[in-house]
Design an enzyme around this catalytic site. Sequence first.
Site, PDB file in Angstrom:
ATOM      1  N   LYS A 109       0.850  -1.200   0.000  1.00  0.00           N
ATOM      2  CA  LYS A 109       0.000   0.000   0.000  1.00  0.00           C
ATOM      3  C   LYS A 109       0.885   1.249   0.000  1.00  0.00           C
ATOM      4  O   LYS A 109       2.098   1.151   0.244  1.00  0.00           O
ATOM      5  CB  LYS A 109      -0.915  -0.014   1.225  1.00  0.00           C
ATOM      6  CG  LYS A 109      -0.170   0.024   2.557  1.00  0.00           C
ATOM      7  CD  LYS A 109      -1.101  -0.276   3.720  1.00  0.00           C
ATOM      8  CE  LYS A 109      -0.341  -0.267   5.037  1.00  0.00           C
ATOM      9  NZ  LYS A 109      -1.175  -0.782   6.149  1.00  0.00           N
TER      10      LYS A 109
ATOM     11  N   TYR B 260      17.906  28.206  10.836  1.00  0.00           N
ATOM     12  CA  TYR B 260      16.708  28.881  11.345  1.00  0.00           C
ATOM     13  C   TYR B 260      16.533  28.662  12.838  1.00  0.00           C
ATOM     14  O   TYR B 260      16.678  27.552  13.339  1.00  0.00           O
ATOM     15  CB  TYR B 260      15.460  28.363  10.626  1.00  0.00           C
ATOM     16  CG  TYR B 260      15.371  28.789   9.181  1.00  0.00           C
ATOM     17  CD1 TYR B 260      15.277  30.129   8.837  1.00  0.00           C
ATOM     18  CD2 TYR B 260      15.382  27.844   8.169  1.00  0.00           C
ATOM     19  CE1 TYR B 260      15.191  30.518   7.510  1.00  0.00           C
ATOM     20  CE2 TYR B 260      15.293  28.223   6.841  1.00  0.00           C
ATOM     21  CZ  TYR B 260      15.198  29.563   6.519  1.00  0.00           C
ATOM     22  OH  TYR B 260      15.113  29.944   5.204  1.00  0.00           O
TER      23      TYR B 260
HETATM   24  C1  LIG Z   1      -0.477  -1.925   6.626  1.00  0.00           C
HETATM   25  C2  LIG Z   1      -1.108  -3.207   6.987  1.00  0.00           C
HETATM   26  C3  LIG Z   1      -0.339  -4.357   7.224  1.00  0.00           C
HETATM   27  C4  LIG Z   1       1.175  -4.325   7.234  1.00  0.00           C
HETATM   28  O1  LIG Z   1       1.636  -3.721   8.411  1.00  0.00           O
HETATM   29  P1  LIG Z   1       3.208  -3.634   8.756  1.00  0.00           P
HETATM   30  O2  LIG Z   1       3.241  -3.125  10.134  1.00  0.00           O
HETATM   31  O3  LIG Z   1       3.784  -2.691   7.780  1.00  0.00           O
HETATM   32  O4  LIG Z   1       3.733  -5.007   8.591  1.00  0.00           O
HETATM   33  C5  LIG Z   1      -0.992  -5.536   7.473  1.00  0.00           C
HETATM   34  N1  LIG Z   1      -2.344  -5.593   7.504  1.00  0.00           N
HETATM   35  C6  LIG Z   1      -3.121  -4.509   7.294  1.00  0.00           C
HETATM   36  C7  LIG Z   1      -4.587  -4.635   7.362  1.00  0.00           C
HETATM   37  C8  LIG Z   1      -2.526  -3.282   7.040  1.00  0.00           C
HETATM   38  O5  LIG Z   1      -3.297  -2.213   6.830  1.00  0.00           O
END
Ligand SMILES: *Cc1c(COP(=O)(O)O)cnc(C)c1O
Length: 369
Positions: free
Chosen positions: A35, A253
């Site tokens: 994702k 800054y």
């Molecule tokens: C993002 C996600 C994962 C993966 O999580 P990580 O901590 O990156 O391994 C697994 N399951 C779902 C439903 C997610 O949204």
Amino acid sequence: MPRPIHAVIHQPALANNLEVVRRRAPASRVWAVVKANAYGHGLKRAFGGLRGTDGFGLLDLQEAVTLRELGWQGPILLLEGFFQPQDVALLEEYRLTTAIHCEEQLRMLEVARPKGPIAIQLKLNTGMNRLGFRPEEYRAAWERARTLACIGSIVHMTHFSDADGPRGIDHQLDAFEQATANLPGEASLSNSAATLWHPRAHRAWVRPGIALYGASPSGVHADIADLGLMPAMSLHSELLAVQDLQPGDSVGYGSLFTAEQPMRIGIVACGYADGYPRHARGWGEHRAPVLVDGVRTHLVGRVSMDMLCVDLTPCPRARAGTPVTLWGHDLPIDDVAAASDTVGYELMCALAPRVPVSVATLTAAEAEG
Ligand SMILES: *Cc1c(COP(=O)(O)O)cnc(C)c1O
């Protein structure tokens, strides 16, 4: 000449990390979670390193279509399911597995009456309290899904809130086992943290994300240091200039850093507009680490939009043009994140579009696996 900043995506590291995950969960099939444009690595680039997975998990229908266009024939899981009635046709067209986390999604399938069979992962809320049917609603949701002609296989799915922390998963695993007792079907529970550290939760499918990219689910690099994971993203730049400071001279800054003795600092072509965290500490304790010509040093002063400054005390030969690594091999992204009060996930996802990205590819032999 372009600005010297660039990122590299390491496909051999992705392939290696997938193998590490498989060794940790040898009886499970893997949904490689890609994702958010593969956690900022680029879906297409990540696909090249992760094609040995059993399936891909993501959120965005368009990204699912992209995977099909890249030639991926295997399973694709929509981790949040679909959003609108018109998405149902795409589930069929692209053979997507979908999470079903709420009543509205079941109703959309009932109304759309696709031919199917559509594989689903029915989501149970065991305590995360974002998505999913509550335990007392779950059985009824499962019965309703089972009687829908368009639904094929039903996998039981949940998501852990504390698999990387002291609270652990027991309370959620108990709730899961109770709610799914005597219901047939496979299960899918484990994010990276549970995949690495809670074998009890492995089941038929695991859903690792961050581990595949070589960072720690807990945000603490020491927690994964012995596992053989390799960073899949590195961020590089160069020194643009060097400044000699006298005691009392401040940097950047807000003048947050002031030299106490004569020192040299380097000005790096990387800032928050490249995705480097503005919250990275360049003053006080636990300053963000940076590699200058392979030597570990630290940020000084506040990160600005296009530049940041580093202490050159340990690198006396550094000058304009000297290479700098912001994270990657020998400099865990987790360490930079920790000095910025965040986790590696956020830094990799925030790599800015203006940073040119190259790919270190798998050799033909590695691709054969
Ligand atoms: C993002 C996600 C994962 C993966 O999580 P990580 O901590 O990156 O391994 C697994 N399951 C779902 C439903 C997610 O949204």
